[in-house]
Design a protein around this motif. Structure first.
Motif, short mmCIF file in Angstrom:
data_model
loop_
_atom_site.label_atom_id
_atom_site.label_comp_id
_atom_site.label_asym_id
_atom_site.label_seq_id
_atom_site.Cartn_x
_atom_site.Cartn_y
_atom_site.Cartn_z
N LYS A 1 0.87 -1.16 -0.08
CA LYS A 1 -0.42 0.10 0.43
C LYS A 1 1.20 1.03 -0.20
CE LYS A 1 -3.94 -1.96 2.46
NZ LYS A 1 -4.95 -1.69 3.29
N LEU A 2 2.17 1.41 0.98
CA LEU A 2 2.88 2.25 0.86
C LEU A 2 3.22 2.69 -0.46
CD1 LEU A 2 4.73 4.64 2.84
CD2 LEU A 2 6.15 2.96 3.28
N LYS A 3 4.13 1.68 -0.98
CA LYS A 3 4.14 1.24 -2.53
C LYS A 3 3.99 1.94 -3.48
CE LYS A 3 8.15 -1.73 -2.28
NZ LYS A 3 8.79 -3.08 -2.68
N LYS A 4 2.33 2.00 -3.15
CA LYS A 4 1.66 2.18 -4.42
C LYS A 4 1.35 3.80 -3.60
CE LYS A 4 -3.05 0.88 -6.08
NZ LYS A 4 -3.94 0.38 -6.34
N LEU A 5 0.96 4.17 -2.55
CA LEU A 5 0.89 5.93 -2.69
C LEU A 5 2.04 6.49 -2.81
CD1 LEU A 5 -0.94 7.96 -0.85
CD2 LEU A 5 0.35 7.23 1.02
N VAL A 6 3.08 6.15 -2.85
CA VAL A 6 4.65 6.34 -3.23
C VAL A 6 4.37 7.13 -5.03
CG1 VAL A 6 6.65 6.81 -3.73
CG2 VAL A 6 6.52 6.32 -1.16
N ALA A 7 4.09 5.59 -5.38
CA ALA A 7 3.94 5.97 -6.78
C ALA A 7 2.84 6.29 -7.68
CB ALA A 7 3.33 4.10 -7.52
N SER A 8 1.73 6.81 -6.36
CA SER A 8 0.88 7.74 -7.20
C SER A 8 1.84 9.45 -6.62
CB SER A 8 -0.31 7.58 -6.48
OG SER A 8 -0.53 7.81 -4.92
N VAL A 9 1.63 9.39 -5.33
CA VAL A 9 2.49 10.51 -5.51
C VAL A 9 3.31 11.82 -5.94
CG1 VAL A 9 3.60 12.21 -3.02
CG2 VAL A 9 2.37 10.87 -2.72
N LYS A 10 4.19 10.57 -6.86
CA LYS A 10 4.82 10.71 -7.90
C LYS A 10 4.40 11.26 -9.16
CE LYS A 10 9.04 7.98 -5.92
NZ LYS A 10 10.13 7.09 -7.04
N LYS A 11 3.09 10.88 -9.56
CA LYS A 11 2.95 10.95 -10.15
C LYS A 11 1.98 12.04 -10.51
CE LYS A 11 -0.49 8.76 -13.87
NZ LYS A 11 -1.66 7.59 -14.27
N ILE A 12 1.93 12.62 -9.74
CA ILE A 12 0.70 13.88 -9.15
C ILE A 12 1.92 14.99 -9.56
CG2 ILE A 12 -0.05 15.02 -7.27
CD1 ILE A 12 -1.54 12.55 -6.79
N PHE A 13 3.03 14.34 -9.04
CA PHE A 13 4.14 15.87 -8.67
C PHE A 13 4.74 15.69 -10.01
CE2 PHE A 13 5.07 15.42 -4.29
CZ PHE A 13 4.66 16.81 -4.03
#
Length: 109
Positions: free
Chosen positions: A19-31
């Motif tokens: 879940k944490l890896k998925k969250l980090v990936a989505s935050v990177k995509k937003i930035f």
């Protein structure tokens, strides 16, 4: 009994890590998307600023140009036109995003 609880703890930890890896990936995509939007705005503001500068210098009276030069403290008119263009394009993007958000919520309701 302790082996079962240990295995359950490891499984829980693995789920949390996923879940944490998925969250980090989505935050990177937003930035990344935000960076590209800002870059696009900065690049697209250049021709708009050039057009504004050309119109002011060509069609405005001498009094208006003199007033603008007093306000700008001798800095080039292009700098202020560019800042105005960036602000205008970004504001337009925000308004369009708000309209899109409001219209999509009305469709879902």
């Amino acid at each position: 009994m302790s082996n079962n609880s240990l295995a359950a703890g490891k499984a829980e930890l693995a789920k949390g890590e996923a879940k944490l890896k998925k969250l980090v990936a989505s935050v990177k995509k937003i930035f990344a998307k935000g960076f590209l939007v800002v870059l696009l705005i900065l690049i697209s503001a250049i021709p708009v600023a050039l057009i504004i500068t050309y119109i002011i210098q060509t069609y405005c009276s001498a009094k208006i140009i003199e007033a603008i030069s007093k306000l700008s403290d001798g800095r080039p008119l292009f700098i202020y036109s560019y800042a105005l263009s960036v602000a205008g394009i970004y504001f337009t993007r925000i308004v369009a995003g708000a309209i899109k958000t409001l219209s999509s919520k009305q469709k879902n309701s």
